[in-house]
Structure formats: structure tokens, C-alpha cells
Design an enzyme around this catalytic site. Structure first.
Site, PDB file in Angstrom:
ATOM      1  N   GLY A  12       0.852  -1.183   0.000  1.00 25.65           N
ATOM      2  CA  GLY A  12       0.000   0.000   0.000  1.00 25.65           C
ATOM      3  C   GLY A  12       0.884   1.228   0.000  1.00 25.65           C
ATOM      4  CG  MET A  16      -0.879   7.478   6.171  1.00 13.83           C
ATOM      5  SD  MET A  16       0.005   8.444   7.399  1.00 13.83           S
ATOM      6  CE  MET A  16       0.117   7.294   8.765  1.00 13.83           C
ATOM      7  CB  ALA A  77      -9.850  -0.357   8.536  1.00 12.72           C
ATOM      8  CB  SER A 129      -0.703   8.300  16.166  1.00 13.01           C
ATOM      9  OG  SER A 129      -1.282   9.587  16.195  1.00 13.01           O
ATOM     10  CE  LYS A 183      -3.606   6.090  15.694  1.00  5.94           C
ATOM     11  NZ  LYS A 183      -4.677   6.315  14.806  1.00  5.94           N
ATOM     12  CG  HIS A 186      -3.880   8.138  19.844  1.00  8.52           C
ATOM     13  ND1 HIS A 186      -4.414   8.640  18.667  1.00  8.52           N
ATOM     14  CD2 HIS A 186      -2.797   8.908  20.101  1.00  8.52           C
ATOM     15  CE1 HIS A 186      -3.685   9.653  18.252  1.00  8.52           C
ATOM     16  NE2 HIS A 186      -2.694   9.842  19.102  1.00  8.52           N
ATOM     17  CG  ASN A 187      -7.604   7.525  16.481  1.00 14.14           C
ATOM     18  OD1 ASN A 187      -6.415   7.599  16.788  1.00 14.14           O
ATOM     19  ND2 ASN A 187      -7.983   7.361  15.231  1.00 14.14           N
ATOM     20  CD  GLU A 190      -7.075  12.112  16.405  1.00 11.18           C
ATOM     21  OE1 GLU A 190      -6.029  11.472  16.504  1.00 11.18           O
ATOM     22  OE2 GLU A 190      -7.795  12.071  15.379  1.00 11.18           O
ATOM     23  NE  ARG A 288     -14.838  14.530  15.403  1.00 12.60           N
ATOM     24  CZ  ARG A 288     -13.702  14.068  14.879  1.00 12.60           C
ATOM     25  NH1 ARG A 288     -13.716  13.375  13.764  1.00 12.60           N
ATOM     26  NH2 ARG A 288     -12.555  14.298  15.469  1.00 12.60           N
ATOM     27  NE  ARG A 445     -32.250  -2.673  36.185  1.00  8.82           N
ATOM     28  CZ  ARG A 445     -31.831  -3.818  36.683  1.00  8.82           C
ATOM     29  NH1 ARG A 445     -31.552  -3.916  37.972  1.00  8.82           N
ATOM     30  NH2 ARG A 445     -31.670  -4.865  35.914  1.00  8.82           N
TER      31      ARG A 445
END
Ligand code: 6PG
Length: 472
Positions: A12, A16, A77, A129, A183, A186-187, A190, A288, A445
Site C-alpha cells: 500500500g 502514509m 481498514a 499516529s 490506538k 488514542h483516537n 483525540e 460531530r 427496575r
């Protein structure tokens, strides 16, 4: 480099992939690249780098690698990852290492690693990253997989990683899909930090009536203090980038509808599966999503219009906002680290949280001054379950409380939405509550569904016929 076998293969050759390959070559490793696109391969070969050779034929590419072979995929992915593995399988030998350097979902990585393990191949899910720039000049990398096999590739990754005080921003994370899990978190962090920065912009613009130049001044100042971090730094740069004509900021021409590739959502989903709250990340994902409903928001803005300007002086408010940002930022990292703690326990990843903080200090998108403090906290106590319990963090959080309370309460009264800031203080106030009102939820409940409840100081589960007590 006719007969020289390559130490590393990259599948690939998008931005990147080719950037990471060139970074590897720069550090003296012969590297082979493969892509189906002749154009991408030509671009690479046209560089005439003696350490690099591009291929469009996968057999020739695999044949160019020395054994045990180390191959990395940097492809989108999903199904493509499985297709590439399928194509590679007949060409590989036992002991070869395949690394997925993309943002794959950790559950996919788990399945792939188990399947390939049966075939005697080592599969690594490696979070990378730092974007294009990081790939070319030093990313932060989170490799998860077989620990023995990592020894074969460690020297390459340590050479190409970003460095903080000469320490490489890469470390073996743990078995299975742990690298991709880390990761993903991490995102998630972010997303939370980006939302907090955007809400700070909203507060300064709408609440304080500051212009772009003044807002830039604040982000510039923050870039030099305890809020320093890559995302704050690029924000300050965005606030000086003009449109093509040069008469105003490009930012003012950009639609207020944020896109997402999904890793933030995965973090929230993964956290809920582990029964571990990360409300700041959830809020960032939701905002978002809300940003995409422009027409609805426009309609609502006409019905429920209006927000007030804040009354105190902007200079005073900026001091509160700095404290509020610090408070919320710490909470964002704390929630992410808490999720890692829990995942480590449940998935048996055996994560070393100090090492994770260490490799996030440089190269990655969430790198910041504060990560050094997180590193110290987990160095001092490897069993620390929640960052808010650390001594240093406690002291700083207590000092920033008046700031977050002032900013959030004044924003609420003025009609300015700061959902992530508000979420951070509500999370905190609940986290520090020994007694939550959840006893009432248990009673409800049991009332409507006979789901039972537990009693303070008494073993067992209980059910009550609540309706029988309703007074006529
Ligand atoms: C990184 C980034 C990267 C991610 C982008 C975009 O660590 O270099 O996290 O992996 O793809 O941040 O993510 P969204 O499109 O979801 O915002």
C-alpha cells in the site's frame, strides 16, 4: 540494489505507506514497496533511492524480502486487509511477520491474529499516529502481537519513531489486538481534545465576542504553557491561515459539519462493552454527529434564538477558560487511561500504562506537555486505576475547579453550548461522590420489572411488591 534482500516490505503505497517506507529507508534499511497501482510504484521508483524498490508484482515483492520476512500493510481498514492477507498466504513461510499498520477494528485484528497463528505466522496490529508528517519523519507506534516476534522488528521501529529526549515513541504494547485497541483509545482522546478546543473557540467567539486575531493570541499562549500540545499548536496556526484572496481566514469559509472515520465511535462502543464510562469521548462523538444536522439546527435556531454575551471582562474570562480547559483536558486523558486499565484487565493485555503515556509524548496527534505528567503518575504507581487519584493531578485539579465551574455555569446561563466542558465537570462531581442516586434506579427496575435489588449490609438479592404499598 540488484541482489540485496530487503529488511522490510510495505504493502500500500498511498501517502502514509510511501512516507513510512521512505522513513525506513532513510534509517539505512533496504525496503521494498508493493502496490497494484503502477503509478504509485513508478512514483516511488522515480525517487531513485538506493534503499527503496517498488513492485507491482506481489511474488517479486515477497521474493525481494529476507527471511523471516517482515511485511506491513497500510491499506484501508476492512475487507481489503483480509484480501491482502489471502493473497500473501501462499507466498509466505512459517515465522514471517505481517503487520497491519492501519486503523483496523481491534476485534478484526483479534480474529486475524488467531487465524494466522494457526498457520505459524505472526500477525501484528500496530497503531500508527502522526499523519503524513509523522510517517515521514517520526510517528508514534503501538505494536501488539507476539512478544518474541517483536524482537525481530524492534530495531527498525525504534529507529524510525519520533523521539522525546532520545527515547523512541514506540514500545511493545501487548498480545493480540492490544496495539489496535490502544490506538483506538488514542483516537477517542483525540476526538475529546478536538471538541474541547472547538468549544473554547465557541466560548471566546460567541460568549466573549473576541475576533479571530484575539482568539489566535489565546491559542498561541496556550501552546507555550501547561496546555501545550500538537492539537493546540495546529489550532493556533489555523487561526492565521488566510483564504485564497487573503482577506479573511479560510476557517470562516469552512462548513460547520464535522466528518469522522469512526474510531471515536468505536472507542465509545468498546468502552460501553466493558462497562467503563468515557462520557467526554461520547460527547465528542455525539457533537460531530449533531453538527451534521445543519437544517434542523437552522430551524431550531430560529425558534429558540439568542444567546447573551458574558458580563465580566474577556481578560478575566480567559484565565478561567485556561483553568477550565486544563481541567477538562485532564479528564479526557483520565477517562481514556481508565478505559485502557479496564481493557487490560478484561482482555488480559497486560498493558503498561506508563509505557503507553511515554510513547504518546511525541509523534502522535494527542502528544502534549501533560503526557509527561501522565507518564510520571503511572511510573510512580503502575497499579494506578484512575489518573484523578494521582497526587500531582489531585493538586492541579483542585486548583482548576473554580475555572471550570465558572465557565460552564456562566455559559449555561448565557445560552452557549459547551457540552464537553459540562460533561467533564459532571463526570468529576459524580466520580467524587461516594453515594450516587443509583439506589433509586434499582428500586425503579424492581418496581416495574421485578429485576431485584441488593441491600446495604445484607447478603442476597431482594424483590418487593412495590404496587402493594401505593396508598389509595
Ligand atoms: C492519527 C489519527 C488518524 C485518524 C485521523 C482522522 O493518529 O494519526 O488519529 O489515525 O485517521 O485523526 O480521524 P477521523 O476522520 O475519525 O477524524
Amino acid at each position: 540494489m540488484a541482489a540485496k534482500k530487503c529488511a522490510f516490505g510495505m504493502i500500500g503505497l498511498g501517502t502514509m505507506g510511501s512516507n513510512l517506507l521512505l522513513n525506513i529507508a532513510d534509517h539505512g534499511f533496504a525496503a521494498a514497496g508493493f502496490d497494484k497501482s503502477e503509478e504509485q510504484v513508478k512514483k516511488l521508483n522515480d525517487l531513485e533511492n538506493e534503499n527503496v524498490k517498488g513492485f507491482t508484482d506481489i511474488k517479486e515483492f515477497v521474493g525481494s524480502l529476507k527471511s523471516p520476512r517482515t511485511l506491513m500493510m497500510l491499506v484501508p481498514a476492512g475487507k481489503i486487509v483480509d484480501d491482502v492477507i489471502e493473497e500473501l498466504l501462499p507466498l509466505l513461510d512459517k515465522g514471517d511477520i505481517i503487520i497491519d499498520g492501519g486503523n483496523s477494528h481491534f476485534t478484526d485484528t483479534e480474529v486475524r491474529a488467531a487465524e494466522l497463528d494457526k498457520k505459524g505466522l505472526h500477525f501484528f496490529g500496530m497503531g500508527i499516529s502522526g499523519g503524513e508528517e509523522g510517517a515521514r519523519h517520526g510517528p508514534s507506534m503501538m505494536p501488539g502481537g507476539n512478544k518474541q516476534a517483536y524482537k525481530e522488528v524492534r530495531h527498525i521501529f525504534e529507529a524510525i519513531a519520533a523521539k522525546v529526549n532520545d527515547v523512541p515513541c514506540v514500545a511493545y504494547i501487548g498480545p493480540g489486538a492490544s496495539g489496535h485497541f490502544v490506538k483506538m483509545v488514542h483516537n477517542g482522546i483525540e476526538y475529546a481534545l478536538m471538541e474541547l478546543i472547538s468549544e473554547s473557540y465557541e466560548f471566546m467567539q460567541r460568549g466573549l465576542g473576541m475576533d479571530n486575531k484575539a482568539i489566535k493570541g489565546v491559542f498561541d499562549k496556550w501552546s507555550k504553557g501547561r496546555l501545550q500540545g500538537f492539537l493546540i499548536e495546529i489550532t493556533a496556526e489555523i487561526f492565521s491561515f488566510k483564504n485564497a484572496k487573503g482577506d479573511h481566514l479560510l476557517l470562516d469559509d469552512i462548513k460547520d459539519e464535522a466528518k469522522a472515520k469512526g474510531t471515536g465511535k468505536w472507542t465509545s462502543q468498546g468502552a460501553m462493552d466493558l462497562v467503563l464510562p468515557v462520557p467526554l469521548i461520547d460527547t465528542a462523538v455525539s457533537m460531530r454527529d449533531l453538527s451534521k444536522y445543519k437544517e434542523l439546527r437552522t430551524e431550531a435556531s430560529k425558534i429558540y434564538n439568542g444567546s447573551d454575551k458574558l458580563k465580566d471582562k474577556p481578560e478575566e474570562y480567559i484565565k478561567h477558560l485556561e483553568k477550565a480547559f486544563y481541567f477538562a483536558m485532564v479528564n479526557a486523558y483520565a477517562q481514556g487511561m481508565h478505559l485502557l486499565y479496564k481493557a487490560s484487565e478484561v482482555y488480559n493485555y497486560k498493558l503498561e500504562l506508563d509505557q503507553i503515556a511515554k510513547i504518546w509524548r511525541g509523534g502522535c496527534i494527542i502528544r502534549s506537555e501533560f503526557l509527561d505528567k501522565i507518564y510520571s503518575a503511572f511510573q510512580a504507581n503502575a497499579q494506578l486505576e484512575h489518573l484523578l487519584l494521582d497526587k500531582y493531578v489531585q493538586t492541579e485539579i483542585k486548583k482548576s475547579l473554580p475555572g471550570i465551574r465558572k465557565v460552564v455555569s456562566d455559559a449555561v446561563n448565557a445560552g452557549i453550548g459547551l457540552p464537553a466542558f459540562a460533561s467533564s465537570i459532571s463526570y468529576f462531581d459524580t466520580f467524587r461522590s461516594e453515594q450516587m442516586p443509583s439506589n433509586l434506579i434499582q428500586a425503579q427496575r424492581d418496581f416495574f420489572g421485578a429485576h431485584t435489588y441488593e441491600l446495604i449490609g445484607r447478603e442476597g438479592v431482594f424483590h418487593t411488591d412495590w404496587a402493594s404499598n401505593v396508598e389509595a
